[in-house]
Design a protein around this motif. Sequence first.
Motif, short mmCIF file in Angstrom:
data_model
loop_
_atom_site.label_atom_id
_atom_site.label_comp_id
_atom_site.label_asym_id
_atom_site.label_seq_id
_atom_site.Cartn_x
_atom_site.Cartn_y
_atom_site.Cartn_z
N ARG A 196 -0.97 8.60 17.09
CA ARG A 196 -2.29 8.14 16.63
C ARG A 196 -3.37 9.16 16.96
NH1 ARG A 196 -3.23 2.92 15.11
NH2 ARG A 196 -1.39 1.61 15.03
N ARG A 197 -3.33 9.68 18.21
CA ARG A 197 -4.34 10.66 18.64
C ARG A 197 -4.26 11.92 17.76
NH1 ARG A 197 -7.78 11.76 22.45
NH2 ARG A 197 -7.45 9.73 23.42
N LYS A 198 -3.03 12.35 17.50
CA LYS A 198 -2.85 13.56 16.69
C LYS A 198 -3.42 13.32 15.28
CE LYS A 198 0.71 16.64 14.98
NZ LYS A 198 1.93 16.42 14.23
N ASN A 199 -3.08 12.18 14.69
CA ASN A 199 -3.57 11.89 13.34
C ASN A 199 -5.09 11.77 13.30
OD1 ASN A 199 -1.08 11.96 12.19
ND2 ASN A 199 -0.75 9.75 12.21
N ALA A 200 -5.67 11.18 14.34
CA ALA A 200 -7.13 11.05 14.38
C ALA A 200 -7.77 12.44 14.40
CB ALA A 200 -7.56 10.26 15.62
N GLY A 201 -7.21 13.34 15.20
CA GLY A 201 -7.74 14.71 15.28
C GLY A 201 -7.67 15.42 13.93
N ILE A 202 -6.54 15.27 13.26
CA ILE A 202 -6.37 15.94 11.95
C ILE A 202 -7.36 15.37 10.93
CG2 ILE A 202 -4.77 16.31 10.02
CD1 ILE A 202 -2.48 16.28 12.10
N LEU A 203 -7.48 14.04 10.91
CA LEU A 203 -8.38 13.43 9.92
C LEU A 203 -9.83 13.85 10.18
CD1 LEU A 203 -8.43 11.72 7.40
CD2 LEU A 203 -8.54 9.66 8.80
N THR A 204 -10.21 13.94 11.45
CA THR A 204 -11.58 14.37 11.76
C THR A 204 -11.81 15.80 11.26
OG1 THR A 204 -11.77 12.86 13.62
CG2 THR A 204 -13.23 14.76 13.66
N GLU A 205 -10.80 16.66 11.42
CA GLU A 205 -10.94 18.03 10.88
C GLU A 205 -11.12 18.00 9.37
OE1 GLU A 205 -7.60 20.58 11.73
OE2 GLU A 205 -7.91 20.22 13.89
N ARG A 206 -10.30 17.19 8.70
CA ARG A 206 -10.36 17.13 7.22
C ARG A 206 -11.70 16.57 6.71
NH1 ARG A 206 -6.69 19.65 8.20
NH2 ARG A 206 -4.50 19.45 7.64
N LEU A 207 -12.31 15.73 7.53
CA LEU A 207 -13.56 15.09 7.08
C LEU A 207 -14.81 15.85 7.55
CD1 LEU A 207 -12.79 11.28 7.67
CD2 LEU A 207 -12.43 12.63 5.60
N TRP A 247 0.82 -1.20 0.00
CA TRP A 247 0.00 0.00 0.00
C TRP A 247 0.86 1.26 0.00
CZ3 TRP A 247 -4.77 -1.10 -1.00
CH2 TRP A 247 -5.34 -2.28 -0.51
N LEU A 248 0.30 2.32 -0.62
CA LEU A 248 0.90 3.65 -0.46
C LEU A 248 0.75 4.05 1.00
CD1 LEU A 248 1.99 6.20 -1.88
CD2 LEU A 248 -0.39 6.91 -2.20
N ILE A 249 -0.46 3.85 1.53
CA ILE A 249 -0.72 4.14 2.94
C ILE A 249 -1.43 2.91 3.54
CG2 ILE A 249 -1.68 5.80 4.59
CD1 ILE A 249 -2.06 7.74 2.17
N PRO A 250 -0.68 1.99 4.17
CA PRO A 250 -1.32 0.78 4.72
C PRO A 250 -2.23 1.11 5.89
CG PRO A 250 0.99 0.86 5.35
CD PRO A 250 0.76 2.02 4.43
N ILE A 251 -3.18 0.24 6.16
CA ILE A 251 -4.11 0.46 7.28
C ILE A 251 -3.36 0.43 8.61
CG2 ILE A 251 -4.86 -1.98 7.26
CD1 ILE A 251 -7.08 0.98 8.30
N VAL A 284 1.76 7.49 9.37
CA VAL A 284 0.92 8.32 8.49
C VAL A 284 1.28 9.79 8.72
CG1 VAL A 284 -1.45 9.03 8.00
CG2 VAL A 284 -0.95 6.63 8.44
N SER A 285 1.69 10.48 7.66
CA SER A 285 2.11 11.89 7.77
C SER A 285 0.91 12.81 7.53
CB SER A 285 3.18 12.18 6.73
OG SER A 285 2.60 12.06 5.45
N GLU A 286 1.10 14.10 7.77
CA GLU A 286 0.01 15.05 7.48
C GLU A 286 -0.35 15.03 6.01
OE1 GLU A 286 0.66 18.60 10.64
OE2 GLU A 286 -0.97 18.75 9.17
N GLY A 287 0.70 14.85 5.17
CA GLY A 287 0.47 14.74 3.72
C GLY A 287 -0.39 13.53 3.40
N ASP A 288 -0.10 12.42 4.07
CA ASP A 288 -0.91 11.20 3.86
C ASP A 288 -2.36 11.44 4.25
OD1 ASP A 288 1.31 9.71 3.07
OD2 ASP A 288 1.72 8.97 5.11
N LEU A 289 -2.56 12.17 5.35
CA LEU A 289 -3.93 12.42 5.81
C LEU A 289 -4.69 13.25 4.78
CD1 LEU A 289 -3.08 13.06 9.57
CD2 LEU A 289 -4.34 11.10 8.68
N GLU A 290 -3.97 14.18 4.14
CA GLU A 290 -4.58 14.95 3.04
C GLU A 290 -5.01 14.03 1.91
OE1 GLU A 290 -4.62 18.78 4.48
OE2 GLU A 290 -5.57 17.90 2.68
N VAL A 291 -4.10 13.08 1.58
CA VAL A 291 -4.39 12.13 0.49
C VAL A 291 -5.61 11.28 0.85
CG1 VAL A 291 -3.52 10.09 -0.75
CG2 VAL A 291 -1.99 12.02 -0.31
#
Length: 379
Positions: free
Chosen positions: A259-270, A8-12, A357-364
Amino acid sequence: MEGKSDNWLIPINIPLIGEEEKSEVMKVLESGLLTTASPEGGEYIRKFQTAAESFLNVKHALAVNSGTSALYAALLALDIKAGDEVLLPSFTFLATANAVLLTGAKPVFVDIERNHYTIDSEDLEKKVTSRSRAIIPVHLYGHPAYMDRISEAAQKHDLHIIEDAAQSLGAAYKGHQTGTLSDIGCFSLYPSKVITSGEGGFVTTNDDTLAEKLKMVRNHGIVHGYDSTILGTNLRMPEMEAAVASVQMSKLPSFLKARRKNAGILTERLSGLSGVTPPSEDEDCSSNWYLYTVILAENRDNVQEYLTSHEVGAAVYYNPAVHRVPLYVEKGFGEVSLPNTDWASQHVLSLPIHPRVSEGDLEVIASTLKKALSSGASM
Ligand SMILES: Cc1ncc(COP(=O)(O)O)c(C=O)c1O
């Protein structure tokens, strides 16, 4: 279980192994002490167990060779056997129910709450019988089950509780770590989990008598020599795995933070995205964000396909739910009515938020999901 994560580009999910783990494994190999059948375990087993006890603030953590072994050991230590019934959700990985079948007891499937996919205490009450012996709540996706209500039901009906904390290392309920809120907690160290040892797991308890029994169960019932008085088997974790697990344990706080930081960012993006409900945490609960699982109002399978064809490791946990797996259907469990479980099986989709998972990945991830929803995937 987790799919073709390498490609994967970004695995689960993906294990994070560094030089520290490698050097500890080399020390074990050079020592020649690869395992020990002593009830207390070898040097690295003890080191890992002490680290887990201190992190979880629990009296006993005992390493075993998988999360499934942890569940099996817990059931054997509580003397669950043929003729007994064990209440558990069907919306879980097969291991939770298989461990029950392996003891000869009968799994009794209970529906889940829609909020966080954990066992529903109202349905639980309806399914208690005179043969019920234990409840296995699963802290699914790393969000704690509602332990107060479950403990109340357990007390009322004199049932044991075994927490399936395979996915929830680092999650807390009312300030207490999951896996420490009942008779026995069961953890997995499978490579997709928040920390790993390859294959591996451990059990936790605050009860000294149960701890002694669990040590016996993981080692053929032996205390000294061939003095077994109870049935056990070989559930021991090898020293190499314990060496990896000890190092991983020291990295756990930083993994959880990421993980917590990434979850917060993804929730903002969605946020504001129609047809997608992001996951949340209840007031009394702190998730370890093992899985970030959204609800898709419609076309979940098409959206998943769109994401995976764009190399985003979107995954469904779980479809089918356990009661609809062929083995369980054959055993007659397919008839049970679990409407929330069936609903969740059709609508959940997990997205990657692990520490790599980077911030860039979360954008993707967010932009690919938006495209999936606005393309043919939503038709
Ligand atoms: C909820 C749940 N229970 C039990 C297990 C079993 O753990 P293991 O794969 O380490 O045997 C897993 C792991 O996949 C799990 O997710």
